[in-house]
Design an enzyme around this catalytic site. Structure first.
Site, PDB file in Angstrom:
ATOM      1  N   HIS A 116     -23.515  37.393 -35.795  1.00 44.14           N
ATOM      2  CA  HIS A 116     -22.793  36.484 -36.740  1.00 44.14           C
ATOM      3  C   HIS A 116     -23.545  36.003 -38.046  1.00 44.14           C
ATOM      4  CE1 HIS A 116     -19.757  33.771 -38.504  1.00 44.14           C
ATOM      5  NE2 HIS A 116     -19.389  33.123 -37.185  1.00 44.14           N
ATOM      6  N   GLU A 138      -5.494  49.245 -40.836  1.00 43.51           N
ATOM      7  CA  GLU A 138      -4.665  50.914 -40.632  1.00 43.51           C
ATOM      8  C   GLU A 138      -5.706  51.806 -40.314  1.00 43.51           C
ATOM      9  OE1 GLU A 138      -1.534  52.637 -39.376  1.00 43.51           O
ATOM     10  OE2 GLU A 138      -1.192  50.975 -40.765  1.00 43.51           O
TER      11      GLU A 138
END
Length: 459
Positions: free
Chosen positions: A171, A402
């Protein structure tokens, strides 16, 4: 009012995805990168733990899993130039007593795996199946503990031709916005296109002031004993037995909650604030009911109702600084906003006021408040602290990226149940709906469920 659907633990859940790891390797930047130490801000410092995320894809006739794996591996390799720190390692600098990223080109991880299951057999992808952990690799067994990659990607093929891309990242390397930019760049590289956004790796932009100057009280932060190791994880999974449920709020439910808050003096009530206020009230009051039925919703512990409840949630500080941080800033540019109030106020107060209390947390995040918070971290060893945290994956948009083989069917984190963290997930069918994952001891869960239904259907 339409019903709230909830997913309960099911005996039909597949507990073993029958995953076989075929190959584990390290990938390296294809060209020389600078050997350096990367500064980590005080926000990054407390986030030294792994985040595991899975992106599920249906089969694609032009992109069988073996082609996808080749594309992903090659894309990751090329990304290790602009994201050179991902090929590095976490290290502790004893001279300054801080964690740093050692950009040493030791490599990121790549894992190729297969499952004997199909996506159809897995079933409801929204359901937090513990078996999903097998779709992500967080450590490389052949490497020493202090030489573990900061980023590991795993491509797992299913027998139906579908596949999953699992990522494990420390993280400290990314917040959610930075991670989404990384995914967009991964997709671009996989399509042999240029970067969609050039990462800004200058974490000195969030360095503390010299000298540090704390100008606000910070009740949302807890100071730790100086004997606690600086790299102690912020969150721990509980050993306490917990029930867990997913409560689905449809777009109609969300709209109804916003309508209930329309008397709020703020001109705009966000979906997040309305949903969060509803959850906060239910969570805070779930420990005060004597019995877990709606008929006894007004029976509660008076002393418990005087208790102050504090909710935390993350706020993107990029646009709140002067000048604003670049949107392409890679590190953690989020801070924990808080709302705080007595349980009695949460129970008896008008809903619009609860929504307003949630919104006040984000309004506090001015340039000076943010700098004060960062400076607090320079002067104190500590981390965000409240009764519980709302961790929202609802509008992160990971499933909107995408790729050459299309968008993910669903994207989700690998869930470790914690009663002090409530997760918001997007819905597969309804983009404006939200799934609320709650983990609580049995009695508290029964109370939460009764309250959740009661307050959703009553003024």
């Amino acid at each position: 009012m339409e019903p709230i659907t909830k997913h309960d633990p099911s005996p039909l859940l597949i507990h073993d995805l029958k995953v076989t790891v075929q190959r584990t390797s390290l990938v390296y930047p294809p060209q020389q990168t600078e050997n350096r130490s990367m500064f980590l801000s005080n926000i990054d410092q407390v986030l030294n733990f792994d985040v595991q995320t899975i992106h599920f894809f249906p089969s694609h006739k032009d992109f069988p899993p073996e082609i996808v794996a080749q594309r992903v591996k090659s894309a990751l390799e090329r990304l290790l130039v602009p994201y050179d720190f991902l090929a590095g390692r976490m290290k502790f600098n004893p001279e300054v007593r801080r964690l740093e990223l050692d950009c040493n080109r030791n490599g990121a991880g790549f894992v190729l795996a297969s499952s004997e299951c199909s996506l159809e057999e897995i079933g409801d992808l929204v359901y937090p199946n513990p078996a999903f952990k097998d779709l992500v690799t967080s450590t490389v067994d052949q490497l020493a503990e202090d030489d573990q990659p900061l980023c590991i990607l795993q491509v797992t093929s299913f027998k139906c031709g579908g596949f999953a891309i699992g990522t494990s990242t420390n993280h400290a390397t990314f917040d959610g916005i930075g991670y989404k930019s990384f995914l967009e760049n991964l997709a671009a590289m996989a399509a042999d296109k240029p970067l969609t956004i050039s990462p800004c790796n200058d974490r000195q932009l969030l360095a503390a002031r010299n000298p540090p100057h704390v100008t606000f009280p910070h009740p949302e932060l807890l100071k730790l004993d100086s004997t606690i190791p600086c790299n102690a994880p912020v969150f721990h999974s509980t050993e306490e037995p917990l029930d867990f449920k997913i409560f689905r709020l449809s777009s109609r439910h969300v709209s109804d909650l916003k309508d209930k808050a329309k008397k709020c003096p703020d001109s705009r009530v966000s979906s997040f604030n309305a949903v969060t206020a509803h959850i906060w009230r239910c969570k805070a009051l779930s420990s005060s009911l004597h019995r877990d039925t709606i008929n006894h919703i007004n029976d509660g512990d008076d002393d418990e109702l005087e208790r102050v409840s504090t909710i935390l949630y993350a706020v993107n500080i990029r646009p709140r600084l002067v000048p604003p941080l670049p949107e392409s800033y890679v590190g953690n540019a989020v801070l924990s906003a808080y709302g705080s109030g007595k349980c009695r106020e949460l129970k008896e107060g008008p809903f619009w006021r609860l929504v307003q209390m949630v919104g006040e947390g984000a309004k506090r995040m001015t340039e000076e408040y943010v700098r004060s918070c960062i400076d607090w971290g320079e002067m104190n060893k500590g981390y965000p602290h409240g009764e519980f945290l709302i961790s929202s994956w609802w509008r992160m948009g990971f499933d909107e990226v995408e790729y050459p083989w299309g968008k993910p069917k669903y994207s989700c984190p690998v869930v470790h149940h914690r009663k002090d963290i409530i997760l918001l997930f997007p819905d597969i069918q309804d983009k404006n709906a939200v799934n609320v994952l709650v983990a609580l001891p049995t009695k508290q869960m029964n109370n939460f469920q009764a309250l959740f239904h009661y307050f959703l259907t009553n003024p």
